[in-house]
Write an enzyme that holds these catalytic residues in place. Structure first.
Site, PDB file in Angstrom:
ATOM      1  N   ARG A 226       2.747 -16.210  15.407  1.00 48.41           N
ATOM      2  CA  ARG A 226       2.935 -17.364  14.532  1.00 48.41           C
ATOM      3  C   ARG A 226       1.756 -17.462  13.569  1.00 48.41           C
ATOM      4  NH1 ARG A 226       7.594 -17.302  15.448  1.00 48.41           N
ATOM      5  NH2 ARG A 226       8.901 -18.956  16.307  1.00 48.41           N
ATOM      6  N   HIS A 274       9.142 -12.867   8.097  1.00 45.92           N
ATOM      7  CA  HIS A 274       9.547 -13.299   9.450  1.00 45.92           C
ATOM      8  C   HIS A 274      10.773 -12.482   9.892  1.00 45.92           C
ATOM      9  CE1 HIS A 274       9.310 -16.781  12.506  1.00 45.92           C
ATOM     10  NE2 HIS A 274       9.915 -15.751  13.060  1.00 45.92           N
TER      11      HIS A 274
HETATM   12  P1  NDP Z   1       6.267 -15.499  26.197  1.00 46.18           P
HETATM   13  O1  NDP Z   1       6.269 -16.949  26.552  1.00 46.18           O
HETATM   14  O2  NDP Z   1       7.066 -14.575  27.038  1.00 46.18           O
HETATM   15  O3  NDP Z   1       4.761 -14.945  26.202  1.00 46.18           O
HETATM   16  C1  NDP Z   1       3.725 -15.669  25.648  1.00 46.18           C
HETATM   17  C2  NDP Z   1       2.413 -15.017  26.055  1.00 46.18           C
HETATM   18  O4  NDP Z   1       1.359 -15.730  25.415  1.00 46.18           O
HETATM   19  C3  NDP Z   1       2.173 -15.102  27.566  1.00 46.18           C
HETATM   20  O5  NDP Z   1       1.562 -13.939  28.029  1.00 46.18           O
HETATM   21  C4  NDP Z   1       1.226 -16.295  27.668  1.00 46.18           C
HETATM   22  O6  NDP Z   1       0.363 -16.287  28.790  1.00 46.18           O
HETATM   23  C5  NDP Z   1       0.415 -16.114  26.416  1.00 46.18           C
HETATM   24  N1  NDP Z   1      -0.237 -17.362  26.046  1.00 46.18           N
HETATM   25  C6  NDP Z   1       0.326 -18.544  25.733  1.00 46.18           C
HETATM   26  N2  NDP Z   1      -0.621 -19.475  25.499  1.00 46.18           N
HETATM   27  C7  NDP Z   1      -1.803 -18.853  25.672  1.00 46.18           C
HETATM   28  C8  NDP Z   1      -3.155 -19.279  25.597  1.00 46.18           C
HETATM   29  N3  NDP Z   1      -3.469 -20.534  25.293  1.00 46.18           N
HETATM   30  N4  NDP Z   1      -4.127 -18.379  25.855  1.00 46.18           N
HETATM   31  C9  NDP Z   1      -3.812 -17.099  26.173  1.00 46.18           C
HETATM   32  N5  NDP Z   1      -2.546 -16.630  26.279  1.00 46.18           N
HETATM   33  C10 NDP Z   1      -1.562 -17.507  26.029  1.00 46.18           C
HETATM   34  O7  NDP Z   1       6.695 -15.407  24.671  1.00 46.18           O
HETATM   35  P2  NDP Z   1       7.350 -14.151  23.913  1.00 46.18           P
HETATM   36  O8  NDP Z   1       6.556 -12.952  24.255  1.00 46.18           O
HETATM   37  O9  NDP Z   1       8.806 -14.115  24.139  1.00 46.18           O
HETATM   38  O10 NDP Z   1       7.143 -14.580  22.387  1.00 46.18           O
HETATM   39  C11 NDP Z   1       5.852 -14.784  21.874  1.00 46.18           C
HETATM   40  C12 NDP Z   1       5.936 -15.403  20.501  1.00 46.18           C
HETATM   41  O11 NDP Z   1       6.368 -14.442  19.541  1.00 46.18           O
HETATM   42  C13 NDP Z   1       6.951 -16.524  20.324  1.00 46.18           C
HETATM   43  O12 NDP Z   1       6.473 -17.748  20.848  1.00 46.18           O
HETATM   44  C14 NDP Z   1       7.109 -16.575  18.822  1.00 46.18           C
HETATM   45  O13 NDP Z   1       6.117 -17.421  18.278  1.00 46.18           O
HETATM   46  C15 NDP Z   1       6.843 -15.138  18.400  1.00 46.18           C
HETATM   47  N6  NDP Z   1       8.055 -14.471  17.905  1.00 46.18           N
HETATM   48  C16 NDP Z   1       8.036 -13.961  16.639  1.00 46.18           C
HETATM   49  C17 NDP Z   1       9.141 -13.311  16.149  1.00 46.18           C
HETATM   50  C18 NDP Z   1       9.117 -12.693  14.804  1.00 46.18           C
HETATM   51  O14 NDP Z   1      10.140 -12.224  14.318  1.00 46.18           O
HETATM   52  N7  NDP Z   1       7.970 -12.627  14.155  1.00 46.18           N
HETATM   53  C19 NDP Z   1      10.368 -13.173  16.933  1.00 46.18           C
HETATM   54  C20 NDP Z   1      10.265 -13.715  18.253  1.00 46.18           C
HETATM   55  C21 NDP Z   1       9.143 -14.353  18.706  1.00 46.18           C
HETATM   56  P3  NDP Z   1       0.983 -16.338  30.286  1.00 46.18           P
HETATM   57  O15 NDP Z   1       1.586 -14.964  30.489  1.00 46.18           O
HETATM   58  O16 NDP Z   1      -0.182 -16.585  31.141  1.00 46.18           O
HETATM   59  O17 NDP Z   1       2.005 -17.436  30.275  1.00 46.18           O
HETATM   60  C1  OXD Z   2      11.029 -16.541  16.639  1.00 45.48           C
HETATM   61  C2  OXD Z   2      12.350 -15.952  16.678  1.00 45.48           C
HETATM   62  O1  OXD Z   2      10.660 -17.265  17.550  1.00 45.48           O
HETATM   63  O2  OXD Z   2      12.812 -15.507  15.630  1.00 45.48           O
HETATM   64  O3  OXD Z   2      10.314 -16.254  15.677  1.00 45.48           O
HETATM   65  O4  OXD Z   2      12.962 -15.899  17.750  1.00 45.48           O
END
Ligand code: NDP
Ligand code: OXD
Length: 311
Positions: A226, A274
């Site tokens: 993000r 995006h």
């Molecule tokens: P998940 O919830 O599966 O994973 C999130 C990871 O971030 C976890 O490992 C979590 O830790 C870690 N995390 C969260 N908060 C913190 C923190 N404060 N400090 C350290 N680590 C942290 O999410 P996804 O992998 O499915 O997706 C991640 C993000 O990717 C989405 O939220 C979205 O913003 C983005 N995204 C972007 C897309 C695009 O097209 N650009 C498409 C899809 C998603 P823990 O394992 O300990 O919970």
């Molecule tokens: C996001 C998505 O979270 O496209 O960015 O799923």
């Protein structure tokens, strides 16, 4: 006579495509793209960012199925009725998309594609120094559904991969770091920083000039998580003072990226709109249908968002 449970498809993009696939997956459900004025309950809604008032207007809502993996806009909208679970998108198509997008950026930079493009513009034939993948450290922020497979792919390509997460996570072939206190060590000396964190109060402005300065000079930032995680002015400063060599950005603090934003014209910023990983109806409907089946079998739902955690 029992009614068929209703599924409302409120996705802004391709609602009919989603509806057609849902009808095939769950023929014993009523699938609609607009709620009929019949006073019947709508236990399921498939939605990204809901139109104001939609969720509150649905009678008998039991589960919100988010078509996005990141749910910060949905949570911040104030539209989620208390006690109704939000299931975020975890989908093999999304994982494949993100793995490909990150691989593309990292390999293009690692193999000097960006620099050779500049040389081509000047008609210059000159080999640049190459490094082995094993000589490069890549740190992946976030070791979840996307960060985990991305880290695995990079390790398979031979990079020395570190992951950083909130709680300790084991990704085979990678070194794991967890918690805010370990962030500096996770990033120290890295050649590439990949952000795949969700947008939460804890991740906002995390990637600033101080953090980027811990990387090896001339390194690469890849942001597929993000835009709120990156301090834009610090990123530009890091590109201009040599801390960073390039940045590949898919997400931005404001989307679409405003036309006058300096990222557009920076020669070492590579922008995608995006588009790193998009939710494909043809893979995600099976996942959402399985959530509905689990709910109806009385089993706990998977991938439920914790509103307190913000992801
Ligand atoms: P998940 O919830 O599966 O994973 C999130 C990871 O971030 C976890 O490992 C979590 O830790 C870690 N995390 C969260 N908060 C913190 C923190 N404060 N400090 C350290 N680590 C942290 O999410 P996804 O992998 O499915 O997706 C991640 C993000 O990717 C989405 O939220 C979205 O913003 C983005 N995204 C972007 C897309 C695009 O097209 N650009 C498409 C899809 C998603 P823990 O394992 O300990 O919970
Ligand atoms: C996001 C998505 O979270 O496209 O960015 O799923």
């Amino acid at each position: 006579m029992n009614r068929m449970p209703r599924i409302l498809i409120a996705a802004r993009t391709n609602p009919e495509g989603f509806a057609t696939l849902f009808r095939a997956e769950l023929p014993e459900h009523e699938v609609v793209t607009a709620v009929p004025d019949d006073g019947a309950p709508t236990p399921y809604v498939v939605v990204g960012l809901p139109p104001p008032g939609l969720l509150a207007s649905l009678k008998g809502l039991e589960v919100i199925l988010s078509i996005n993996a990141g749910v910060e806009h949905l949570l911040a909208s104030g539209e989620v009725p208390p006690g109704v679970p939000v299931v975020r998108m975890v989908d093999p198509g999304l994982v494949a998309g993100m793995v490909e997008w990150v691989a593309g950026r990292v390999l293009a930079w690692h193999r000097n594609l960006f620099a050779y493009r500049e040389q081509q513009a000047g008609g210059l034939w000159a080999q640049l120094p190459e490094m082995l993948a094993a000589e490069r450290i890549v740190t992946v922020l976030g070791a979840g559904e996307l960060g985990g497979p991305v880290a695995t792919m990079l390790a398979t390509l031979g990079f020395a991969v570190r992951t950083w997460s909130r709680t300790p996570r084991v990704v085979p072939g990678c070194s794991g770091f967890a918690g805010r206190d370990a962030l500096g060590d996770a990033v120290a000396g890295a050649d590439v920083l990949v952000n795949l964190l969700p947008a939460t109060a804890q991740t906002i402005d995390l990637i600033d000039h101080r953090l980027l300065s811990r990387m090896r000079p001339g390194s690469l930032l890849v942001n597929g998580g993000r835009g709120s995680a990156v301090v834009d002015a610090d990123l530009l400063r890091a590109l201009d003072d040599g801390v960073l060599g390039a940045a590949a950005l898919d997400v931005f603090r404001q989307e679409p990226l405003p036309g006058d934003h300096p990222f557009w014209s920076h020669p070492r910023v590579f922008i995608t709109p995006h588009a790193a990983a998009i939710t494909h109806a043809r893979t995600s409907v099976a996942v959402m249908a399985e959530s509905i089946r689990r709910h109806e079998r009385g089993e706990p739902l998977a991938n439920v968002v914790d509103p307190a955690r913000g992801y």
